[in-house]
Design a protein around this motif. Structure first.
Motif, PDB file in Angstrom:
ATOM      1  N   ILE A  59       0.863  -1.186   0.000  1.00  0.00           N
ATOM      2  CA  ILE A  59       0.000   0.000   0.000  1.00  0.00           C
ATOM      3  C   ILE A  59       0.892   1.225   0.000  1.00  0.00           C
ATOM      4  N   VAL A  60       0.623   2.155  -0.915  1.00  0.00           N
ATOM      5  CA  VAL A  60       1.453   3.356  -1.010  1.00  0.00           C
ATOM      6  C   VAL A  60       0.576   4.604  -1.001  1.00  0.00           C
ATOM      7  N   ASP A  61       1.108   5.674  -0.461  1.00  0.00           N
ATOM      8  CA  ASP A  61       0.431   6.973  -0.458  1.00  0.00           C
ATOM      9  C   ASP A  61       1.105   7.853  -1.503  1.00  0.00           C
ATOM     10  N   LEU A  62       0.459   7.995  -2.656  1.00  0.00           N
ATOM     11  CA  LEU A  62       1.062   8.750  -3.752  1.00  0.00           C
ATOM     12  C   LEU A  62       1.000  10.247  -3.544  1.00  0.00           C
ATOM     13  N   ASN A  63       0.347  10.687  -2.471  1.00  0.00           N
ATOM     14  CA  ASN A  63       0.360  12.106  -2.142  1.00  0.00           C
ATOM     15  C   ASN A  63       1.659  12.505  -1.447  1.00  0.00           C
ATOM     16  N   ARG A  64       2.440  11.523  -1.039  1.00  0.00           N
ATOM     17  CA  ARG A  64       3.699  11.771  -0.343  1.00  0.00           C
ATOM     18  C   ARG A  64       4.874  11.280  -1.191  1.00  0.00           C
ATOM     19  N   VAL A  65       5.961  12.034  -1.118  1.00  0.00           N
ATOM     20  CA  VAL A  65       7.139  11.665  -1.901  1.00  0.00           C
ATOM     21  C   VAL A  65       7.618  10.272  -1.523  1.00  0.00           C
ATOM     22  N   LYS A  66       7.564   9.933  -0.238  1.00  0.00           N
ATOM     23  CA  LYS A  66       8.002   8.605   0.199  1.00  0.00           C
ATOM     24  C   LYS A  66       7.172   7.514  -0.471  1.00  0.00           C
ATOM     25  N   GLY A  67       5.859   7.706  -0.560  1.00  0.00           N
ATOM     26  CA  GLY A  67       5.003   6.723  -1.208  1.00  0.00           C
ATOM     27  C   GLY A  67       5.286   6.617  -2.686  1.00  0.00           C
ATOM     28  N   GLN A  68       5.523   7.758  -3.349  1.00  0.00           N
ATOM     29  CA  GLN A  68       5.851   7.749  -4.768  1.00  0.00           C
ATOM     30  C   GLN A  68       7.141   6.978  -5.023  1.00  0.00           C
ATOM     31  N   MET A  69       8.144   7.239  -4.207  1.00  0.00           N
ATOM     32  CA  MET A  69       9.431   6.568  -4.403  1.00  0.00           C
ATOM     33  C   MET A  69       9.339   5.083  -4.078  1.00  0.00           C
ATOM     34  N   THR A  70       8.527   4.729  -3.069  1.00  0.00           N
ATOM     35  CA  THR A  70       8.348   3.307  -2.747  1.00  0.00           C
ATOM     36  C   THR A  70       7.764   2.562  -3.937  1.00  0.00           C
ATOM     37  N   ALA A  71       6.730   3.148  -4.553  1.00  0.00           N
ATOM     38  CA  ALA A  71       6.082   2.501  -5.694  1.00  0.00           C
ATOM     39  C   ALA A  71       7.044   2.360  -6.865  1.00  0.00           C
ATOM     40  N   LEU A  72       7.687   3.453  -7.242  1.00  0.00           N
ATOM     41  CA  LEU A  72       8.525   3.427  -8.432  1.00  0.00           C
ATOM     42  C   LEU A  72       9.805   2.626  -8.213  1.00  0.00           C
ATOM     43  N   ASP A  73      10.417   2.789  -7.037  1.00  0.00           N
ATOM     44  CA  ASP A  73      11.647   2.030  -6.763  1.00  0.00           C
ATOM     45  C   ASP A  73      11.384   0.531  -6.691  1.00  0.00           C
ATOM     46  N   THR A  74      10.235   0.150  -6.138  1.00  0.00           N
ATOM     47  CA  THR A  74       9.895  -1.275  -6.064  1.00  0.00           C
ATOM     48  C   THR A  74       9.879  -1.893  -7.453  1.00  0.00           C
ATOM     49  N   MET A  75       9.261  -1.200  -8.402  1.00  0.00           N
ATOM     50  CA  MET A  75       9.160  -1.736  -9.758  1.00  0.00           C
ATOM     51  C   MET A  75      10.513  -1.779 -10.449  1.00  0.00           C
ATOM     52  N   LEU A  76      11.333  -0.760 -10.246  1.00  0.00           N
ATOM     53  CA  LEU A  76      12.640  -0.726 -10.902  1.00  0.00           C
ATOM     54  C   LEU A  76      13.626  -1.703 -10.276  1.00  0.00           C
ATOM     55  N   MET A  77      13.459  -1.974  -8.972  1.00  0.00           N
ATOM     56  CA  MET A  77      14.374  -2.892  -8.288  1.00  0.00           C
ATOM     57  C   MET A  77      14.032  -4.357  -8.559  1.00  0.00           C
ATOM     58  N   MET A  78      12.782  -4.626  -8.928  1.00  0.00           N
ATOM     59  CA  MET A  78      12.372  -6.004  -9.239  1.00  0.00           C
ATOM     60  C   MET A  78      11.662  -6.020 -10.591  1.00  0.00           C
ATOM     61  N   PRO A  79      12.396  -5.748 -11.680  1.00  0.00           N
ATOM     62  CA  PRO A  79      11.759  -5.622 -12.991  1.00  0.00           C
ATOM     63  C   PRO A  79      11.387  -6.949 -13.646  1.00  0.00           C
ATOM     64  N   GLU A  80      11.616  -8.041 -12.931  1.00  0.00           N
ATOM     65  CA  GLU A  80      11.341  -9.354 -13.528  1.00  0.00           C
ATOM     66  C   GLU A  80       9.901  -9.811 -13.333  1.00  0.00           C
ATOM     67  N   ARG A  81       9.082  -9.031 -12.583  1.00  0.00           N
ATOM     68  CA  ARG A  81       7.709  -9.461 -12.326  1.00  0.00           C
ATOM     69  C   ARG A  81       6.718  -8.428 -12.856  1.00  0.00           C
ATOM     70  N   ASP A  82       5.442  -8.810 -12.933  1.00  0.00           N
ATOM     71  CA  ASP A  82       4.384  -7.901 -13.355  1.00  0.00           C
ATOM     72  C   ASP A  82       3.866  -7.109 -12.162  1.00  0.00           C
ATOM     73  N   TYR A  83       3.296  -5.924 -12.454  1.00  0.00           N
ATOM     74  CA  TYR A  83       2.741  -5.069 -11.414  1.00  0.00           C
ATOM     75  C   TYR A  83       1.338  -4.612 -11.808  1.00  0.00           C
ATOM     76  N   LEU A  84       0.435  -4.674 -10.842  1.00  0.00           N
ATOM     77  CA  LEU A  84      -0.925  -4.147 -11.001  1.00  0.00           C
ATOM     78  C   LEU A  84      -1.062  -2.952 -10.078  1.00  0.00           C
ATOM     79  N   ILE A  85      -1.242  -1.762 -10.632  1.00  0.00           N
ATOM     80  CA  ILE A  85      -1.400  -0.567  -9.819  1.00  0.00           C
ATOM     81  C   ILE A  85      -2.885  -0.217  -9.772  1.00  0.00           C
TER      82      ILE A  85
END
Length: 241
Positions: A59-85
């Motif tokens: 669960i991420v809060d996209l209104n906060r920079v921390k939430g934005q970075m958590t979402a985007l960094d998660t996808m870039l750090m594990m690019p071998e799987r699919d993501y449903l946002i």
């Protein structure tokens, strides 16, 4: 052979029109075909979609920079799987602004990820014009139009249908209307469309079981068609077809 992983952004300009339902259907389909999706639930702090996938969601809060970075960094750090946002209506413009500000599209493509927009349109000129604006102006690799027939029929009026056909050129998903009582069973956190199609009955009445299995089979079939198109594009990029 595994083909390229994808980021599926389930979004709409309207609230409460089936975004979480579509997230669940797509996630269950990917699990059924042996993929490893992670659900990124932007409906903070409740995390509606995440409640159905406690072991494969954040669960991420996209209104906060921390939430934005958590979402985007998660996808870039594990690019071998699919993501449903699962993206709430109130945040869909902000989300795409963040992608552009942080140059995420280029970085995700460099990591081998593709961005697929699944936009649920409602049968109104306003919703369709917003969808067309997203289709034409927002960064993405593929745009899939989605209509939830429980909220009316987009194709009933010529002008609306014309816009819909324009934005659904690559593909569409039409979620048929299903009985209210049957859909109430879907709200149970233990319910899974994948398990239902594998034979789990969830103590449903025969009528509700038939209705939900027919619903899931129809939507899964449409998702399968979309995936085949995406896979063929990936194989062409790899020089295999």
């Amino acid at each position: 052979m595994d083909v390229g992983p994808k980021i599926y952004v389930v979004c709409s300009d309207r609230a409460r029109n089936g975004k979480t339902l579509l997230t669940r259907l797509y996630t269950d389909f990917l699990l059924a075909v042996g993929r490893d999706p992670l659900v990124i639930d932007a409906n903070s702090p409740e995390g509606t979609a995440a409640g159905y996938y406690p072991d494969r969601s954040i669960i991420v809060d996209l209104n906060r920079v921390k939430g934005q970075m958590t979402a985007l960094d998660t996808m870039l750090m594990m690019p071998e799987r699919d993501y449903l946002i699962d993206l709430p209506a109130r945040l869909f413009s902000k989300f795409f602004d963040v992608l552009e500000e942080l140059n995420f599209i280029e970085e995700s493509r460099a990591a081998g990820l593709e961005l697929i927009i699944l936009f649920i349109v409602e049968p109104s000129m306003s919703s369709l014009k917003t969808a067309k604006d997203v289709y034409l102006s927002y960064p993405h690799d593929r745009f899939i139009a989605v209509r939830n027939e429980a909220f009316g029929h987009v194709l009933d009026r010529y002008e609306e249908a014309k816009i819909y056909f324009d934005i659904s050129a690559y593909g569409e998903i039409a979620m048929p209307e299903c009985g209210k009582q049957a859909m109430e069973a879907v709200a149970d956190p233990e319910f899974s469309f994948r398990a239902l199609l594998d034979g789990e009955d969830y103590d449903l009445s025969p009528e509700n079981a038939r209705s939900l299995r027919g619903f899931a089979q129809l939507v899964f079939g449409q998702i399968r068609d979309i995936q085949l198109k995406l896979d063929i594009v990936d194989l062409k990029k790899m020089g295999l077809v």
